[in-house]
Design a protein around this motif. Structure first.
Motif, PDB file in Angstrom:
ATOM      1  N   GLU A  74      53.674 -11.000  20.923  1.00 41.77           N
ATOM      2  CA  GLU A  74      52.875 -10.081  22.069  1.00 41.77           C
ATOM      3  C   GLU A  74      52.244  -9.005  21.223  1.00 41.77           C
ATOM      4  OE1 GLU A  74      55.667 -10.344  25.961  1.00 41.77           O
ATOM      5  OE2 GLU A  74      55.751  -8.700  24.632  1.00 41.77           O
ATOM      6  N   PHE A  75      52.672  -8.206  20.307  1.00 38.60           N
ATOM      7  CA  PHE A  75      51.930  -7.133  19.688  1.00 38.60           C
ATOM      8  C   PHE A  75      50.602  -7.897  18.721  1.00 38.60           C
ATOM      9  CE2 PHE A  75      51.299  -4.472  15.893  1.00 38.60           C
ATOM     10  CZ  PHE A  75      51.009  -3.282  16.627  1.00 38.60           C
TER      11      PHE A  75
ATOM     12  N   THR B 269      58.026  -4.933  23.280  1.00 44.69           N
ATOM     13  CA  THR B 269      56.943  -5.758  22.895  1.00 44.69           C
ATOM     14  C   THR B 269      57.432  -6.719  21.778  1.00 44.69           C
ATOM     15  OG1 THR B 269      55.244  -4.028  23.508  1.00 44.69           O
ATOM     16  CG2 THR B 269      54.565  -5.892  22.275  1.00 44.69           C
TER      17      THR B 269
ATOM     18  N   LYS C  41      58.098   1.564  24.816  1.00 48.96           N
ATOM     19  CA  LYS C  41      57.123   0.445  25.028  1.00 48.96           C
ATOM     20  C   LYS C  41      57.045  -0.623  23.925  1.00 48.96           C
ATOM     21  CE  LYS C  41      52.333  -0.231  26.451  1.00 48.96           C
ATOM     22  NZ  LYS C  41      51.017   0.434  26.837  1.00 48.96           N
ATOM     23  N   LEU C  42      57.038   0.040  22.625  1.00 49.60           N
ATOM     24  CA  LEU C  42      56.975  -0.920  21.463  1.00 49.60           C
ATOM     25  C   LEU C  42      58.326  -1.871  21.146  1.00 49.60           C
ATOM     26  CD1 LEU C  42      55.489   1.633  18.616  1.00 49.60           C
ATOM     27  CD2 LEU C  42      54.555  -0.460  19.644  1.00 49.60           C
TER      28      LEU C  42
ATOM     29  N   ASN D  16      49.091 -10.363  19.593  1.00 52.08           N
ATOM     30  CA  ASN D  16      48.122 -11.173  20.455  1.00 52.08           C
ATOM     31  C   ASN D  16      47.111  -9.937  20.984  1.00 52.08           C
ATOM     32  OD1 ASN D  16      48.277 -13.803  20.012  1.00 52.08           O
ATOM     33  ND2 ASN D  16      50.259 -13.937  21.423  1.00 52.08           N
ATOM     34  N   TYR D  17      47.420  -8.677  20.748  1.00 54.36           N
ATOM     35  CA  TYR D  17      46.737  -7.801  21.622  1.00 54.36           C
ATOM     36  C   TYR D  17      45.114  -7.934  21.045  1.00 54.36           C
ATOM     37  CZ  TYR D  17      50.780  -4.918  23.266  1.00 54.36           C
ATOM     38  OH  TYR D  17      51.704  -4.434  23.845  1.00 54.36           O
ATOM     39  N   ARG D  18      44.378  -7.394  22.127  1.00 58.59           N
ATOM     40  CA  ARG D  18      42.906  -7.743  21.418  1.00 58.59           C
ATOM     41  C   ARG D  18      42.447  -6.441  20.516  1.00 58.59           C
ATOM     42  NH1 ARG D  18      39.397  -6.397  24.840  1.00 58.59           N
ATOM     43  NH2 ARG D  18      40.413  -5.392  26.275  1.00 58.59           N
ATOM     44  N   GLU D  19      41.855  -6.799  19.764  1.00 59.69           N
ATOM     45  CA  GLU D  19      41.362  -5.673  18.638  1.00 59.69           C
ATOM     46  C   GLU D  19      40.400  -5.046  19.427  1.00 59.69           C
ATOM     47  OE1 GLU D  19      38.929  -5.382  14.500  1.00 59.69           O
ATOM     48  OE2 GLU D  19      39.606  -7.439  15.070  1.00 59.69           O
ATOM     49  N   MET D  20      40.399  -3.614  19.197  1.00 64.76           N
ATOM     50  CA  MET D  20      39.226  -2.634  19.877  1.00 64.76           C
ATOM     51  C   MET D  20      37.856  -2.957  19.493  1.00 64.76           C
ATOM     52  SD  MET D  20      41.449   0.896  19.144  1.00 64.76           S
ATOM     53  CE  MET D  20      40.217   2.041  20.153  1.00 64.76           C
TER      54      MET D  20
END
Length: 393
Positions: free
Chosen positions: A364-365, A360, A356-357, A367-371
């Motif tokens: 894209e990585f 990516t 999966k990584l 731009n992942y939303r912060e938890m």
């Protein structure tokens, strides 16, 4: 000793040999003893400078017969007693602070408020002339060789001098004097400067905590100990941190978990962390047990659970550490199968994440939303903590 004697009275060594032999016999070669013994000889007229012969002279028989106090502390105490009253008061005050102190602190203690000895007896009143006189008394102490002045700092010339000065304070008055010193510094020190003297203030107040009467004063001291403990922790002085935090806990009164819940939670949780850093794992377990029992919300237990998990791993109790970690994760809503997992299952999970990584891109990585889910953020922290005990399982 003969070299010291020769240099002190500016005479050739062969001329001072017999004199230095007597001094050595009396002092055992202790430099402080030698210095004070010579001073006492001068004071008593047994060592004099002859203007007629332009040299130092002494009475060997009288010097040999002179009694010397065996305890250097007693000798220093006797010398301090011979000083003016104001100078004695100032030196005893400084002895409460330690071996060295800044002029700004002395200004707060001597020039602000009244005489602390009188304040203990309810007679404290500011008298400016007296305060200034006491401050000038430091020059007397410097001239007598009891203190040294370096820049803005005063330093006791020897630790025995500090101990001797402190011994002159009646035992039953020491705690109250420490308490008053702490309160005075706290009262007159600007708020933005308090952190610079935090350890000094808390040390003084802790030494006088048995004189606390009002609960509000005890709460204030507990808060100050929490601040000092956290600051010591940030400086990686973990033994000091644990000492401050323990003092903060001890000053709280019965029922503090109900009346001062947040303060109690912070003190106990921080104390557990400090003791973990000190390697006192059994104490961590004891304190963690108290927090787990007293905390009213599961979230309030997370910090001490994290410390306890690391502590169990530190005691080579990996199974117990992982078991506790999994129970916490389950409470947070993350289901974890109990260890040990089959190797093929672990490899498969790792490969799935790897693939999966790899698919990516960096963009894209990033731009992942912060938890934002607080439970999941906490769960991630516990998963990270469990890596170490899982590795050694």
């Amino acid at each position: 000793v003969n070299t010291l004697m020769s240099d002190t009275i500016s005479m050739e060594k062969h001329l001072t040999k017999s004199f230095s032999d007597i001094v050595y016999k009396k002092t055992g070669g202790n430099a402080l003893f030698v210095s004070q013994f010579l001073q006492s000889l001068w004071d008593e007229g047994l060592l004099v400078y002859s203007l007629e012969y332009n040299t130092w002279q002494w009475d060997s028989d009288a010097v040999d017969a002179k009694e010397l106090i065996d305890d250097v502390g007693v000798l220093m105490a006797e010398k301090i007693r011979q000083l003016p009253t104001g100078c004695q008061y100032t030196i005893k005050l400084l002895a409460c602070l330690g071996s060295k102190f800044d002029e700004s602190i002395l200004t707060l203690l001597i020039s602000k408020g009244g005489n602390l000895n009188e304040e203990m007896r309810g007679k404290g009143q500011r008298r400016e002339n007296e305060s200034n006189s006491q401050f000038s008394m430091l020059d007397v102490a410097v001239d007598e060789g009891l203190l040294k002045k370096k820049g803005s700092k005063y330093i006791f010339a020897h630790d025995q001098i500090q101990h001797a000065a402190y011994s002159l304070i009646p035992v039953n008055e020491r705690g109250q004097l420490h308490r008053l010193i702490g309160h005075r510094i706290l009262k007159y020190m600007p708020d933005d400067k308090v952190d610079n003297v935090l350890f000094m203030v808390v040390d003084q107040l802790n030494r006088g905590k048995r004189f606390i009467e009002e609960e509000s004063e005890g709460i204030q001291l507990a808060i100050l100990n929490l601040r000092a403990g956290e600051k010591a922790m940030s400086l990686a002085t973990f033994l000091a941190s644990a000492s401050y935090l323990k003092a903060g806990i001890d000053v709280l009164r019965d029922g503090h978990w109900k009346t001062n819940y947040d303060l109690s939670l912070q003190l106990y949780s921080s104390y557990a962390e400090a003791q973990y850093c000190n390697g006192h794992f059994h104490e961590v377990g004891r304190i963690a047990g108290i927090v787990i029992k007293q905390a009213t919300m599961f979230d309030n237990k997370l910090r001490v659970y994290a410390t306890l998990i690391k502590s169990l791993a530190g005691r080579n109790m990996q199974q117990d550490s992982i078991k506790l970690g999994i129970s916490v994760l389950t409470e947070l809503g993350v289901e974890c199968p109990p260890p040990p997992l089959p190797k093929d299952v672990v490899k498969r999970e790792i490969m799935e994440v790897k693939v999966k990584l790899e698919k990516t891109t960096d963009a894209e990585f990033l731009n992942y939303r912060e938890m934002t889910d607080t439970k999941m953020i906490a769960a991630m922290k516990f998963l990270q903590i469990l890596i170490a005990p899982s590795f050694f399982l």
